[in-house]
Design an enzyme around this catalytic site. Sequence first.
Site, mmCIF file in Angstrom:
data_model
loop_
_atom_site.group_PDB
_atom_site.id
_atom_site.type_symbol
_atom_site.label_atom_id
_atom_site.label_comp_id
_atom_site.label_asym_id
_atom_site.label_seq_id
_atom_site.Cartn_x
_atom_site.Cartn_y
_atom_site.Cartn_z
ATOM 1 N N GLU A 1 -4.373 7.975 -2.989
ATOM 2 C CA GLU A 1 -4.935 6.590 -2.421
ATOM 3 C C GLU A 1 -5.561 5.728 -3.328
ATOM 4 O O GLU A 1 -5.269 4.572 -2.956
ATOM 5 C CB GLU A 1 -6.218 6.870 -1.384
ATOM 6 C CG GLU A 1 -6.503 5.904 -0.473
ATOM 7 C CD GLU A 1 -5.642 5.513 0.659
ATOM 8 O OE1 GLU A 1 -4.708 6.056 0.684
ATOM 9 O OE2 GLU A 1 -5.815 4.519 1.123
ATOM 10 N N HIS B 1 0.722 -1.394 -0.039
ATOM 11 C CA HIS B 1 -0.149 0.063 0.007
ATOM 12 C C HIS B 1 0.822 1.336 -0.101
ATOM 13 O O HIS B 1 0.683 2.035 -0.872
ATOM 14 C CB HIS B 1 -0.831 0.050 1.162
ATOM 15 C CG HIS B 1 -1.910 1.117 1.441
ATOM 16 N ND1 HIS B 1 -3.168 1.159 1.069
ATOM 17 C CD2 HIS B 1 -1.455 2.311 1.860
ATOM 18 C CE1 HIS B 1 -3.372 2.451 1.160
ATOM 19 N NE2 HIS B 1 -2.716 3.060 1.724
ATOM 20 N N GLU B 2 1.725 1.313 0.917
ATOM 21 C CA GLU B 2 2.549 2.462 1.145
ATOM 22 C C GLU B 2 3.336 2.717 -0.171
ATOM 23 O O GLU B 2 3.816 3.695 -0.583
ATOM 24 C CB GLU B 2 3.355 2.423 2.319
ATOM 25 C CG GLU B 2 2.651 2.667 3.704
ATOM 26 C CD GLU B 2 1.388 3.731 3.818
ATOM 27 O OE1 GLU B 2 1.860 4.645 3.148
ATOM 28 O OE2 GLU B 2 0.430 3.516 4.488
ATOM 29 N N HIS C 1 1.855 4.581 -2.692
ATOM 30 C CA HIS C 1 1.919 5.964 -2.480
ATOM 31 C C HIS C 1 3.264 6.243 -3.162
ATOM 32 O O HIS C 1 3.508 7.632 -3.583
ATOM 33 C CB HIS C 1 1.810 6.163 -1.220
ATOM 34 C CG HIS C 1 0.383 6.346 -0.590
ATOM 35 N ND1 HIS C 1 -0.665 6.790 -1.171
ATOM 36 C CD2 HIS C 1 -0.307 5.573 0.349
ATOM 37 C CE1 HIS C 1 -1.748 6.852 -0.507
ATOM 38 N NE2 HIS C 1 -1.581 6.067 0.665
HETATM 39 CO CO CO Z 1 -3.115 5.225 2.026
#
Ligand code: CO
Length: 507
Positions: free
Chosen positions: A298, A268-269, A272
């Site tokens: 996001e 997830h990160e 980003h």
């Molecule tokens: Co996030």
Amino acid sequence: MSDLSATYKRLLETQKRIATLGSVEGTLEWDERTYMPKEGAPHRAEQRALLAGLRHEWSTALEIGEMLTELEQSEYGGHKLSPEAVNIREWRHDYDRLVKLPKELVEELTRTATHAQDAWIKARASRQFSLFRPWLEKTITLKRREANYLGYDDEPYDALLDAFEPGAKTREIAVVLSQLRDHLVPILKAIAGSSLKPDVSILQREFPPAAQEAFGRQVAAAIGYNFNCGRLDTTTHPFCSGLGPSDTRITTRYDEHFLNPALFGVIHEAGHGIYDQNLPREHWGTPAGDPVSLGIHESQSRLWENMVGRSRAFWEHWYPQAQKAFPALKGVKLDDFYFAVNEVKPSFIRVEADEVTYNLHILLRFELERAILNGDLTAADVPEAWNEKFHAYFGLKVPDDATGCLQDIHWSSGYIGYFPTYSLGNLNAAQFFDQARADLGDLEEMFRRGEFQPLRKWLTDKIHSQGRRYHPEHLMEVVTGKPLEATAMVNYLKRKFGKLYQVHFTV
Ligand code: CO
């Protein structure tokens, strides 16, 4: 008449200085959330308040407004989507917003955030909301003042939301989220009625943090996170921080007896981070080189975490290596692992929620925040309101506030109006992913071969490289030819979970 390109150059230099100061603040915040000793908080609060005040002063200088007016009147920048024209347009948006806020309020908000975060950590650890309550009260008072200074058409929430999702309207988000809820509730019900259940105990065996970290790094690098311009550190509340043109940092937390948080958290990160790392570097510190909005940010993390990282094709490639990295997975079949990491089950913690229930967590927070800002809910009543709503949406009784209203860092950071961007992120991700498949062909086949760069390049080309050229809703139309709709997300969930739980949904 003055030389316009000289004016633009002067404005550009001013804005880059402001952006550099902002990245200094970001570095202090990163340190605060990773390595700062516990008792460093009060001094850090003063450091950050000083810098935030200084940045506010620089950003609201009269001269900036004058330079902008001069450039606007001459229509400097030519084509309205040129980097210069985009910068002027967005600098104006940001300037007009900032000049409405008194410096004293900006400093107070920053100082309060550091103290409130400190109190939140203690309150969460000891499961005592009362330790956090006075700081939440103070934060709410300040944020309502902020909304009043900024001004709004319909309700104070609009003013705060605009900082995270430029141009978004509370009322419209409320409509999309309730439409989504109307689809999610029957999906959830059908899944609950299925006799198939994954065995999630296989994810709760022994997973040494060092092995988790090594595996996470390998996966992050493979999907395109560049470790020469990035770091991975440990923290309580994972985040990604873009500190400079070649410095993007991600964090995670390791649970020795649960594989999911760090594994999917890192993907997830990294999603980003990949966005930040592929913004046009030559425009760093200006809107042409900035991410568009949190809802778009996001979408990048969610796309990699869920549409890619929780797909069967992804694990067809990675599972043999995961089995080597984690002896606990020996003898566990790929299909059982794949089902386990996609378990759908109402649970208390948002960041660990599955793809079906996740947006209900957001809806709950959005409704509470809206009530708080409208003056219908006080800080003291938050735990009770939270628990009631939680029971209504999930059918679960919240055992304590650490598992309830104290679980997220946002309110202690002064981030009110931030939560809906998570749901926007999910919806955006599904719609982008459909378009990527239409443009690139069989993505699953690529994932099976361990090829993630075609998708990464597509995202860079369509989204990362654009900076703030388009507003979020416009970017969606440019990339997919359609406004944002819940359809792609709902169909994605029905296809994926219908197959996993063997329930029939009409798509
Ligand atoms: Co996030």
